[in-house]
Motif scaffolding. Structure first.
Motif, PDB file in Angstrom:
ATOM      1  N   ILE A 382     -18.408  51.909  64.432  1.00 36.56           N
ATOM      2  CA  ILE A 382     -17.912  51.027  65.512  1.00 36.56           C
ATOM      3  C   ILE A 382     -16.322  50.569  66.346  1.00 36.56           C
ATOM      4  N   ASN A 383     -15.663  52.108  65.051  1.00 40.53           N
ATOM      5  CA  ASN A 383     -14.367  52.617  65.350  1.00 40.53           C
ATOM      6  C   ASN A 383     -14.371  53.820  65.074  1.00 40.53           C
ATOM      7  N   ILE A 384     -15.872  54.564  66.505  1.00 39.71           N
ATOM      8  CA  ILE A 384     -15.470  55.757  65.718  1.00 39.71           C
ATOM      9  C   ILE A 384     -14.712  56.679  66.275  1.00 39.71           C
ATOM     10  N   ARG A 385     -13.982  56.280  67.127  1.00 37.92           N
ATOM     11  CA  ARG A 385     -12.739  57.023  67.773  1.00 37.92           C
ATOM     12  C   ARG A 385     -11.389  56.381  67.273  1.00 37.92           C
ATOM     13  N   CYS A 386     -10.119  56.970  66.545  1.00 37.63           N
ATOM     14  CA  CYS A 386      -9.580  56.060  66.111  1.00 37.63           C
ATOM     15  C   CYS A 386      -8.261  56.854  66.168  1.00 37.63           C
ATOM     16  N   SER A 387      -7.168  56.334  67.224  1.00 38.01           N
ATOM     17  CA  SER A 387      -5.357  57.099  67.942  1.00 38.01           C
ATOM     18  C   SER A 387      -6.123  58.561  68.283  1.00 38.01           C
ATOM     19  N   GLY A 388      -7.710  58.597  69.414  1.00 38.54           N
ATOM     20  CA  GLY A 388      -7.786  59.628  69.894  1.00 38.54           C
ATOM     21  C   GLY A 388      -8.781  60.481  69.082  1.00 38.54           C
ATOM     22  N   SER A 389      -8.886  60.377  68.070  1.00 38.09           N
ATOM     23  CA  SER A 389     -10.022  61.465  66.942  1.00 38.09           C
ATOM     24  C   SER A 389     -10.387  60.955  66.943  1.00 38.09           C
ATOM     25  N   ILE A 390     -11.597  61.500  66.570  1.00 43.25           N
ATOM     26  CA  ILE A 390     -13.516  61.208  66.066  1.00 43.25           C
ATOM     27  C   ILE A 390     -13.055  60.911  64.436  1.00 43.25           C
ATOM     28  N   ARG A 391     -13.833  59.595  64.265  1.00 46.11           N
ATOM     29  CA  ARG A 391     -13.731  59.334  62.568  1.00 46.11           C
ATOM     30  C   ARG A 391     -14.685  60.326  62.176  1.00 46.11           C
ATOM     31  N   THR A 392     -14.567  61.173  61.211  1.00 50.21           N
ATOM     32  CA  THR A 392     -16.028  61.367  60.690  1.00 50.21           C
ATOM     33  C   THR A 392     -17.095  60.886  58.953  1.00 50.21           C
ATOM     34  N   ILE A 393     -17.516  61.441  58.589  1.00 43.44           N
ATOM     35  CA  ILE A 393     -17.998  60.712  57.252  1.00 43.44           C
ATOM     36  C   ILE A 393     -18.726  61.611  57.140  1.00 43.44           C
ATOM     37  N   ASP A 394     -18.893  62.479  55.775  1.00 46.62           N
ATOM     38  CA  ASP A 394     -19.531  63.800  55.139  1.00 46.62           C
ATOM     39  C   ASP A 394     -20.609  62.717  54.480  1.00 46.62           C
ATOM     40  N   ILE A 395     -21.403  64.180  54.989  1.00 49.56           N
ATOM     41  CA  ILE A 395     -22.329  63.742  54.954  1.00 49.56           C
ATOM     42  C   ILE A 395     -22.725  63.973  53.044  1.00 49.56           C
ATOM     43  N   SER A 396     -22.028  64.201  52.409  1.00 45.53           N
ATOM     44  CA  SER A 396     -22.267  64.332  50.736  1.00 45.53           C
ATOM     45  C   SER A 396     -22.144  62.161  50.380  1.00 45.53           C
ATOM     46  N   ASP A 397     -22.347  61.337  51.630  1.00 41.14           N
ATOM     47  CA  ASP A 397     -22.159  60.140  50.710  1.00 41.14           C
ATOM     48  C   ASP A 397     -23.549  60.054  51.785  1.00 41.14           C
ATOM     49  N   VAL A 398     -23.432  60.485  52.501  1.00 38.54           N
ATOM     50  CA  VAL A 398     -25.207  59.803  53.252  1.00 38.54           C
ATOM     51  C   VAL A 398     -25.903  60.308  52.998  1.00 38.54           C
ATOM     52  N   GLY A 399     -25.879  61.272  53.248  1.00 44.83           N
ATOM     53  CA  GLY A 399     -27.086  61.739  51.941  1.00 44.83           C
ATOM     54  C   GLY A 399     -27.892  60.996  50.766  1.00 44.83           C
ATOM     55  N   PRO A 400     -27.129  60.321  49.864  1.00 46.43           N
ATOM     56  CA  PRO A 400     -27.691  59.129  48.702  1.00 46.43           C
ATOM     57  C   PRO A 400     -27.819  58.236  49.335  1.00 46.43           C
ATOM     58  N   VAL A 401     -27.789  57.646  50.291  1.00 46.51           N
ATOM     59  CA  VAL A 401     -28.291  55.994  51.164  1.00 46.51           C
ATOM     60  C   VAL A 401     -29.755  56.633  51.943  1.00 46.51           C
ATOM     61  N   ILE A 402     -29.542  58.263  52.354  1.00 46.28           N
ATOM     62  CA  ILE A 402     -31.039  58.600  52.962  1.00 46.28           C
ATOM     63  C   ILE A 402     -31.723  58.558  51.899  1.00 46.28           C
ATOM     64  N   ASN A 403     -31.755  59.097  50.627  1.00 41.34           N
ATOM     65  CA  ASN A 403     -32.368  59.463  49.343  1.00 41.34           C
ATOM     66  C   ASN A 403     -33.111  58.028  48.515  1.00 41.34           C
ATOM     67  N   THR A 404     -32.210  56.905  48.675  1.00 40.63           N
ATOM     68  CA  THR A 404     -32.694  55.657  48.079  1.00 40.63           C
ATOM     69  C   THR A 404     -34.019  55.037  49.094  1.00 40.63           C
ATOM     70  N   PHE A 405     -33.909  55.413  50.609  1.00 44.84           N
ATOM     71  CA  PHE A 405     -34.380  54.850  51.164  1.00 44.84           C
ATOM     72  C   PHE A 405     -35.652  56.017  52.424  1.00 44.84           C
ATOM     73  N   ALA A 406     -36.136  56.759  51.513  1.00 45.92           N
ATOM     74  CA  ALA A 406     -36.577  57.911  51.526  1.00 45.92           C
ATOM     75  C   ALA A 406     -38.181  58.215  51.889  1.00 45.92           C
ATOM     76  N   LYS A 407     -39.340  57.017  51.079  1.00 43.87           N
ATOM     77  CA  LYS A 407     -40.092  56.787  51.073  1.00 43.87           C
ATOM     78  C   LYS A 407     -40.644  56.247  52.032  1.00 43.87           C
ATOM     79  N   THR A 408     -39.623  55.162  52.586  1.00 42.42           N
ATOM     80  CA  THR A 408     -40.098  54.350  53.942  1.00 42.42           C
ATOM     81  C   THR A 408     -40.163  53.797  54.656  1.00 42.42           C
ATOM     82  N   LEU A 409     -38.482  54.735  54.976  1.00 41.88           N
ATOM     83  CA  LEU A 409     -38.123  55.116  55.972  1.00 41.88           C
ATOM     84  C   LEU A 409     -38.773  55.852  57.112  1.00 41.88           C
TER      85      LEU A 409
END
Length: 554
Positions: A382-409
């Motif tokens: 919800i605070n993706i824009r912080c101090s004028g810049s866009i806050r980023t999240i690395d794909i290596s942090d997102v990947g494990p979450v996707i894998n956890t629910f991959a079979k049912t999503l």
């Protein structure tokens, strides 16, 4: 039984008629259209009961009581419409009932008209039981757990309540109905409680419809009034929003025990600690056996566990685990080890939808929840824009979450700015890159929603090609609060590449300018729908009293 009564009536009224015709067909021209009288095959009755002396034409002479008590009450509005169209005689006979009987057919259209008011809705509801059923079904649909969850998750991303569409006027009416049962101060709550008490004691209002939706502000000053109201009428409520201010956890759980039929619960505010937590064991625990949606996105529960107890959120989850289907929460929700143990212990067999505000710590916790079988997960910043810049999240942090629910999503929503360690995609071919090799295939995924800026990241196209092979819909959301032209959108997205990489992909939807209630002169919200057949639909949406522009195909 109805057929037997009709036969007896015909026989009683036509005993003197000796000859029976094989069939009779009347043709009349009414308003330029040819109308056919019903055809009766008498040979069927002859085969079953032997030759009959009854004339089929006498069906028009049935006693009015038979029609009124035995036939019409069991006819649906569509059947009644067919009946009056089958014969001029019947149309004239039932002329006084036509308006009332056919009203349910046009109610779905009337309820979307801009002139609809709460008064007109109540009058239509009183016409007959069929109209009441139609209106209650439509209103109930707008108050359903599914609609609540979808509107909350898509608000300001692909939808907004102030955008004028086919349901805009009826949404305003629902908002007006809800406002009748929103109580922000003790006096409002006290007056409404007294009103309900007087209505309940009056025999004239024995069938008075109690509200199923209510929003209360609860604090130490009015908690006794709120408790009295919910104790007397809480069983009628299916959707409740409680804005709590410095209320203890035991007191809140005690209030919730008065809501056995609750389907949607929204809690926000502050839950405070209570040094005498043992008092909770002396109160009746809530039995939320029908709760489907729990929204605690704005609930502060940090202080309620200061005395070594589990805290309010954990106590609440224990009482709704078996039926909960949709959960909306903040990143702080996962700070509790007790809650983590509950979510990973199989206590939530029906939880299928999760909407959560994420950061790196939250993602790490989600990746360990393999006992949840989620069909849809929405990860939001919800605070993706912080101090004028866009806050980023690395794909290596997102990947494990996707894998956890991959079979049912079936629907993955990445409403976060996801980057990889490599440079952003610059338009050159990288089809040989398999993206993040640690992410496994999502066999059931049909929809992917993400931010438009993610499309130009080097992980995106390899990911959807190799991991999302059965994808049918791609939904892209802008993050710059700008309303882009169709040409600008086409320049940002490699459309040919998308459809070439994904044989199952049917359409791409792009949403622009849905992030605010009030838009600037730069433009109103816009949706661009790009289909595999190369047709492009540009939908410019107006808001408030404006009207939607027609769809144009390029």
């Amino acid at each position: 039984m109805m057929t037997m009564m009709v036969r007896l009536a015909l026989a009683r009224q036509d005993e003197e008629e000796q000859e029976r015709k094989r069939f009779q067909q009347h043709v009349e021209v009414i308003e330029g259209e040819q109308q056919l009288e019903p055809y009766f095959d008498s040979s069927y009755d002859d085969r079953i009961d032997g030759p009959s002396e009854v004339s089929t034409t006498s069906i028009f002479a049935l006693f009015p009581e038979i029609w009124e008590t035995c036939i019409l009450p069991d006819l649906s509005s569509k059947d009644f419409h067919s009946l009056i169209n089958a014969s001029v005689h019947w149309r004239k006979m039932f002329h006084p009932q036509i308006a009332n009987e056919l009203l349910p057919l046009v109610l779905p259209i009337l309820m979307k008209h801009k002139s609809i008011t709460l008064k007109s809705l109540l009058k239509w509801r009183q016409v007959n039981r069929k109209s009441k059923s139609v209106i209650d079904t439509i209103v109930g649909g707008f108050l359903s757990p599914e609609i609540y969850y979808d509107q909350f998750c898509n608000k300001y991303q692909s939808w907004s309540p102030v955008v004028v569409d086919g349901n805009h006027h009826f949404r305003n009416l629902i908002k007006e109905i809800k406002s009748q049962y929103k109580f922000d101060c003790p006096l409002q709550l006290q007056n409404f409680t007294a009103h309900l008490a007087s209505v309940s004691n009056d025999s004239r209002f024995r069938n008075f419809p109690h509200p199923s939706v209510m929003e209360l502000r609860v604090d130490e000053g009015n908690i006794d009034i709120a408790a009295g109201l919910l104790a007397a009428h809480g069983h009628n409520l299916s959707m409740v929003s409680l804005n709590v201010s410095s209320v203890s956890a035991p007191s809140m759980l005690s209030l919730l025990s008065c809501l056995p039929n609750l389907r949607v619960l929204k809690l926000k505010g502050l839950i405070v600690p209570m040094s005498f937590w043992s008092e909770m064991h002396q109160r009746q625990p809530p039995q939320l056996n029908r709760l489907e949606v729990l929204n605690i996105n704005q609930l502060n529960d940090h202080l309620s566990s200061l005395y070594g107890e589990d805290g309010f959120n954990a106590s609440l989850l224990r009482h709704c685990a078996s039926t909960l289907e949709r959960l909306i929460c903040s990143r702080d929700f996962f700070d509790s080890e007790v809650i983590f143990r509950l979510l990973t212990s199989g206590y939530f067999p029906n939880l299928r939808y999760l909407r959560v505000v994420v950061d790196e710590c939250t993602l790490a916790t989600l990746a360990r929840m393999g006992r949840l079988f989620l069909e849809e997960i929405q990860m939001v910043d919800i605070n993706i824009r912080c101090s004028g810049s866009i806050r980023t999240i690395d794909i290596s942090d997102v990947g494990p979450v996707i894998n956890t629910f991959a079979k049912t999503l079936t629907h993955l929503q990445l409403l976060i700015y996801v980057v990889a360690k490599r440079q952003p995609y610059d338009g050159e071919s990288d089809d040989d890159d398999d993206g993040d090799a640690s992410i496994i295939i999502l066999p059931k995924l049909k929809k992917l929603s993400t931010l438009m800026i993610n499309v130009r990241q080097n992980w995106f196209w390899p990911f959807i090609q190799s991991r999302c092979r059965n994808l049918e819909e791609l939904k892209l959301h802008d993050v710059d609060h700008l309303v882009l032209s169709t040409l600008e959108i086409l320049n940002k997205i490699d459309i040919k590449r998308a459809f070439a990489l994904l044989p199952s992909l049917q359409q791409i939807e792009v949403f622009c300018g849905f992030y605010n209630d009030v838009w600037t002169v730069e433009g109103s919200p816009r949706t661009i729908v790009i289909r595999r057949d190369k047709s492009i639909q540009c939908i410019d949406l107006e808001f408030d009293n404006s009207h939607c522009s027609p769809l144009t195909t390029v």
